[in-house]
Design a protein around this motif. Structure first.
Motif, mmCIF file in Angstrom:
data_model
loop_
_atom_site.group_PDB
_atom_site.id
_atom_site.type_symbol
_atom_site.label_atom_id
_atom_site.label_comp_id
_atom_site.label_asym_id
_atom_site.label_seq_id
_atom_site.Cartn_x
_atom_site.Cartn_y
_atom_site.Cartn_z
ATOM 1 N N ASP A 131 32.814 37.460 78.467
ATOM 2 C CA ASP A 131 33.354 38.815 78.587
ATOM 3 C C ASP A 131 32.827 39.787 77.537
ATOM 4 O O ASP A 131 33.141 40.974 77.581
ATOM 5 N N PRO A 191 42.600 39.238 76.067
ATOM 6 C CA PRO A 191 41.697 39.652 74.994
ATOM 7 C C PRO A 191 42.455 40.076 73.736
ATOM 8 O O PRO A 191 43.526 40.661 73.827
ATOM 9 N N ALA A 199 32.840 43.920 77.200
ATOM 10 C CA ALA A 199 33.727 44.468 76.173
ATOM 11 C C ALA A 199 32.995 45.483 75.301
ATOM 12 O O ALA A 199 33.582 46.483 74.884
ATOM 13 N N ARG A 256 36.779 38.129 72.334
ATOM 14 C CA ARG A 256 36.788 37.804 73.757
ATOM 15 C C ARG A 256 36.178 36.443 73.996
ATOM 16 O O ARG A 256 35.471 35.905 73.148
#
Length: 424
Positions: free
Chosen positions: A293, A250, A297, A289
RNA sequence: GGAGAGGUGGCAGAGUGGUCGAAUGCACCGGUCUUGAAAACCGGCAUAGGUUUGUAGCCUAUCCAGGGUUCGAAUCCCUGCCUCUCCGCCA
């Protein structure tokens, strides 16, 4: 920006979701433009195709030493028709693009319906609201004799600026240091120093332009430069027109910058306080991301912002913004609101949002998926961690003593040469 | 600020008007060989848009960006942006 395909294929659903955000989409206008676009584009491309074929023939004939004049005559009239179609297509596409760029992001399904901040949903509270045995002052009163000076700032610049002096200025700095250290050393964000002057392309990328120019300070330079309203702009634009590899994810960045907002219009009381200033400091966290995700996040990043409030022992609540209160590019936003005893109210101190692919599509920020070998749009998530000026206000008001002094929170003392209390 | 040079695919780097979306090398992916790996060899490898049931095919666009010249532009002309070298100024 929304996916044009989505509008073409699911216009009704898009219009419905935009309505949750209070945006009325003119479906007929879009369909009309879109069908014109389709016809014109087809025409232009086939005209170009023909021209390319003929031109190639001329090249071959010339190379073979043949007479090319008949071929030139045959092609002579093609240019005009193509030209006029191209011009029509260009203006149509610009119109469509403007319409598309003006559309807000679609709200996530977990966003509550509603039209303004009164319809926001409180999710949780943290910390105990302290009962004072005396009448709590607000920060303006508390700061008056400790170096919070609005009058001098008004002389130097104008209204909605502040001069801080002595231990208050030191605490302001201590707060930024503490926040930056926490996010970089503990939460895994790469500390980043960025320009606070940006160009128009960057502001278009994150969505401040073209719709919200009046909120920005534009510089009187020969280029279209602006002061940043938030470090979200430079941090996110690091990825503009980039295709990053999977091992760079990330992408997590934190920066401390001054922020500048012209804040046209009046907000009454706020203007006289250190709540809504033209210039303020903020720690900003940005994540990029892969699509699957980004929702996790958002929770994680919101937790990082909450961690600062908890470390400072400041009571706060988390609010899920309703559709009508949601920002232009956000699919979902959590506001963190800190308790201010001087106002007997919770006030916004951080705003954490998932933009999904909205910003990434505008700025073509992508990553290459090794499984497919193809670039995919990133999802961007950002939030303040925290607004420094408002945090200073919150510390002052929550840590005030009866004699007007302010206790320095434990975690800041190392940053302030061991000072434990700012005296009245 | 002054003078000069330059911007081509993930990187390096050819290409000065005609099948150039672009040679070659490196990197990357698949394969052959190998006990395995390396080397060697073979093959593949840009992005976006459109059309389409289609990750197939076809079409269009893209060699920093925007204009122009031309039947045809990576290649010629103009403007802008950026980078580099030298000089000046400067925290």
């Amino acid at each position: 920006m929304l996916d044009p395909q989505l509008l073409r294929n699911s216009l009704d659903e898009v219009a419905e979701k935009l309505l949750i955000k209070g945006y009325q989409l003119d479906k007929n206008e879009f369909s009309e433009l879109e069908s014109q676009r389709k016809a014109l584009q087809l025409q232009v491309e086939s005209l170009r195709g023909n021209r390319n074929i003929e031109s190639r023939k001329i090249g071959l004939a010339k190379a073979a030493g043949e007479d090319i004049q008949p071929l030139l005559d045959a092609v002579a009239s093609m240019g005009n028709e193509l030209k006029s179609s191209e011009i029509a297509l260009d203006s149509l596409q610009e119109e469509l693009h403007e319409l598309l760029a003006g559309l807000p992001n679609l709200p996530h399904e977990s966003v509550p319906a509603g039209k303004d901040e009164n319809d926001n949903i409180e999710l949780r509270r943290w910390g105990e609201v302290k009962e004072f045995s005396f009448e709590a002052q607000d920060h303006v009163g508390l700061g008056a004799f400790k170096g919070m000076d609005f009058e001098t700032a008004a002389k130097i610049t104008g209204s909605r600026y502040v001069v801080l002096e002595g231990e208050l200025a030191a605490m302001h700095r201590a707060l930024t240091q503490f926040m930056l250290d926490t996010h970089s050393r503990k939460n895994g964000y790469t500390e980043t120093y960025v320009p606070v002057i940006v160009n128009a392309d960057s502001l278009r990328g994150t969505g401040q332009l073209p719709k919200f120019e009046e909120d920005l300070f534009k510089l009187n330079t020969e280029h279209d430069n602006y002061l940043i309203p938030t470090a979200e702009v430079p941090l996110t634009n690091i990825l503009r027109d980039e295709i990053i590899s999977a091992d760079q994810l990330p992408f997590k960045r934190v920066a401390h910058t001054p922020c500048f907002r012209s804040e046209a219009g009046s907000y009454g009381r706020d203007a006289r306080e250190m709540i809504r200033q033209h210039q303020f400091e903020k720690i900003e966290m940005v994540q990029a991301r892969r699509a699957e995700d980004s929702w996790q996040a958002l929770e994680e990043l919101t937790g990082h912002a909450e961690g600062i409030l908890q470390a400072l022992g400041l009571p706060y609540r988390v609010v899920n913004l309703c559709g009508g209160d949601l920002g232009f590019g956000a699919a979902k936003t959590y506001d963190l609101e800190v308790w201010l005893p001087g106002q007997q109210a919770y006030r916004e101190i951080s705003s954490c949002s998932n933009f999904e692919s909205f910003q990434a599509r505008r700025m073509q920020a992508r990553w290459r998926n090794p499984e497919t070998g193809k670039p995919e749009l990133l999802h961007t998530v950002n939030g303040s961690g925290l607004a420094v000026g408002r945090t200073l206000v919150a510390v002052m008001e929550n840590y005030q003593q009866e004699d007007g002094s302010i206790v320095v929170p434990e975690v800041l003392r190392n940053y302030m040469g061991g000072v434990e209390k700012i005296l009245a």
